[in-house]
Design a protein around this motif. Structure first.
Motif, PDB file in Angstrom:
ATOM      1  N   HIS A  42      -6.801 -18.359  -2.909  1.00  0.00           N
ATOM      2  CA  HIS A  42      -6.194 -17.496  -3.919  1.00  0.00           C
ATOM      3  C   HIS A  42      -5.219 -16.588  -3.178  1.00  0.00           C
ATOM      4  O   HIS A  42      -5.588 -15.949  -2.190  1.00  0.00           O
ATOM      5  N   TRP A  43      -3.980 -16.552  -3.653  1.00  0.00           N
ATOM      6  CA  TRP A  43      -2.921 -15.797  -2.989  1.00  0.00           C
ATOM      7  C   TRP A  43      -2.472 -14.639  -3.874  1.00  0.00           C
ATOM      8  O   TRP A  43      -2.341 -14.787  -5.082  1.00  0.00           O
ATOM      9  N   THR A  44      -2.186 -13.499  -3.259  1.00  0.00           N
ATOM     10  CA  THR A  44      -1.630 -12.336  -3.952  1.00  0.00           C
ATOM     11  C   THR A  44      -0.479 -11.816  -3.103  1.00  0.00           C
ATOM     12  O   THR A  44      -0.618 -11.679  -1.888  1.00  0.00           O
ATOM     13  N   GLY A  45       0.639 -11.555  -3.736  1.00  0.00           N
ATOM     14  CA  GLY A  45       1.802 -11.091  -2.988  1.00  0.00           C
ATOM     15  C   GLY A  45       2.555  -9.997  -3.728  1.00  0.00           C
ATOM     16  O   GLY A  45       2.466  -9.871  -4.947  1.00  0.00           O
ATOM     17  N   ALA A  46       3.286  -9.199  -2.976  1.00  0.00           N
ATOM     18  CA  ALA A  46       4.123  -8.140  -3.536  1.00  0.00           C
ATOM     19  C   ALA A  46       5.393  -8.025  -2.702  1.00  0.00           C
ATOM     20  O   ALA A  46       5.371  -8.221  -1.486  1.00  0.00           O
ATOM     21  N   ALA A  47       6.483  -7.725  -3.378  1.00  0.00           N
ATOM     22  CA  ALA A  47       7.753  -7.515  -2.684  1.00  0.00           C
ATOM     23  C   ALA A  47       7.718  -6.177  -1.951  1.00  0.00           C
ATOM     24  O   ALA A  47       7.132  -5.210  -2.429  1.00  0.00           O
ATOM     25  N   VAL A  48       8.357  -6.120  -0.782  1.00  0.00           N
ATOM     26  CA  VAL A  48       8.514  -4.879  -0.022  1.00  0.00           C
ATOM     27  C   VAL A  48       9.997  -4.524  -0.092  1.00  0.00           C
ATOM     28  O   VAL A  48      10.844  -5.290   0.352  1.00  0.00           O
ATOM     29  N   ARG A  49      10.276  -3.373  -0.693  1.00  0.00           N
ATOM     30  CA  ARG A  49      11.659  -2.977  -0.957  1.00  0.00           C
ATOM     31  C   ARG A  49      12.109  -1.825  -0.049  1.00  0.00           C
ATOM     32  O   ARG A  49      11.295  -1.024   0.397  1.00  0.00           O
ATOM     33  N   ASP A  50      13.428  -1.765   0.167  1.00  0.00           N
ATOM     34  CA  ASP A  50      13.994  -0.664   0.949  1.00  0.00           C
ATOM     35  C   ASP A  50      14.270   0.530   0.019  1.00  0.00           C
ATOM     36  O   ASP A  50      13.936   0.492  -1.171  1.00  0.00           O
ATOM     37  N   ALA A  51      14.875   1.565   0.546  1.00  0.00           N
ATOM     38  CA  ALA A  51      15.124   2.792  -0.220  1.00  0.00           C
ATOM     39  C   ALA A  51      16.034   2.554  -1.427  1.00  0.00           C
ATOM     40  O   ALA A  51      15.949   3.268  -2.428  1.00  0.00           O
ATOM     41  N   GLU A  52      16.894   1.547  -1.351  1.00  0.00           N
ATOM     42  CA  GLU A  52      17.797   1.237  -2.462  1.00  0.00           C
ATOM     43  C   GLU A  52      17.151   0.313  -3.486  1.00  0.00           C
ATOM     44  O   GLU A  52      17.761  -0.042  -4.488  1.00  0.00           O
ATOM     45  N   GLY A  53      15.935  -0.125  -3.219  1.00  0.00           N
ATOM     46  CA  GLY A  53      15.229  -1.006  -4.158  1.00  0.00           C
ATOM     47  C   GLY A  53      15.453  -2.485  -3.916  1.00  0.00           C
ATOM     48  O   GLY A  53      14.980  -3.322  -4.678  1.00  0.00           O
ATOM     49  N   LYS A  54      16.154  -2.834  -2.845  1.00  0.00           N
ATOM     50  CA  LYS A  54      16.410  -4.241  -2.537  1.00  0.00           C
ATOM     51  C   LYS A  54      15.193  -4.833  -1.820  1.00  0.00           C
ATOM     52  O   LYS A  54      14.634  -4.226  -0.913  1.00  0.00           O
ATOM     53  N   THR A  55      14.795  -6.022  -2.239  1.00  0.00           N
ATOM     54  CA  THR A  55      13.660  -6.684  -1.605  1.00  0.00           C
ATOM     55  C   THR A  55      14.042  -7.104  -0.197  1.00  0.00           C
ATOM     56  O   THR A  55      15.038  -7.786   0.018  1.00  0.00           O
ATOM     57  N   ARG A  56      13.253  -6.658   0.776  1.00  0.00           N
ATOM     58  CA  ARG A  56      13.506  -6.983   2.175  1.00  0.00           C
ATOM     59  C   ARG A  56      12.574  -8.061   2.698  1.00  0.00           C
ATOM     60  O   ARG A  56      12.952  -8.867   3.536  1.00  0.00           O
ATOM     61  N   THR A  57      11.351  -8.043   2.242  1.00  0.00           N
ATOM     62  CA  THR A  57      10.357  -9.029   2.672  1.00  0.00           C
ATOM     63  C   THR A  57       9.246  -9.030   1.624  1.00  0.00           C
ATOM     64  O   THR A  57       9.351  -8.369   0.603  1.00  0.00           O
ATOM     65  N   ALA A  58       8.216  -9.791   1.894  1.00  0.00           N
ATOM     66  CA  ALA A  58       7.079  -9.838   0.976  1.00  0.00           C
ATOM     67  C   ALA A  58       5.790  -9.775   1.784  1.00  0.00           C
ATOM     68  O   ALA A  58       5.725 -10.261   2.913  1.00  0.00           O
TER      69      ALA A  58
END
Length: 86
Positions: A42-58
């Motif tokens: 079972h996998w769970t993931g979330a986006a990691v965003r920078d200060a501007e809200g752009k997704t940088r990694t997960a």
């Protein structure tokens, strides 16, 4: 660990998720064929965003739920046998 189709869906869900307050979690399950039988994850993931809200990694976490899957299979089989009187 995920099929190509599942991997593409995950990437799209994580990197194209709406930029809302808080985290948007994405979940998936997969079965892998191992030497000793299937491994259920079972996998769970979330986006990691920078200060501007752009997704940088997960950030993605995987949990082995093989024992739970097997217990559910046995319980279902037991219920079916009980229903036919065995």
């Amino acid at each position: 660990f995920l099929s190509r189709e599942d991997s593409a869906r995950w990437r799209a869900a994580l990197f194209n998720a709406p930029r809302t307050a808080g985290s948007t979690l994405v979940t998936a399950t997969s079965a892998l064929r191992g030497a000793d039988g299937d491994i259920h994850m079972h996998w769970t993931g979330a986006a990691v965003r920078d200060a501007e809200g752009k997704t940088r990694t997960a950030l993605v976490l995987g949990n082995d739920v093989s024992e739970l899957h097997e217990a559910q299979r046995r319980a279902t089989q037991s219920e079916r046998l009980a229903a036919i009187g065995e």
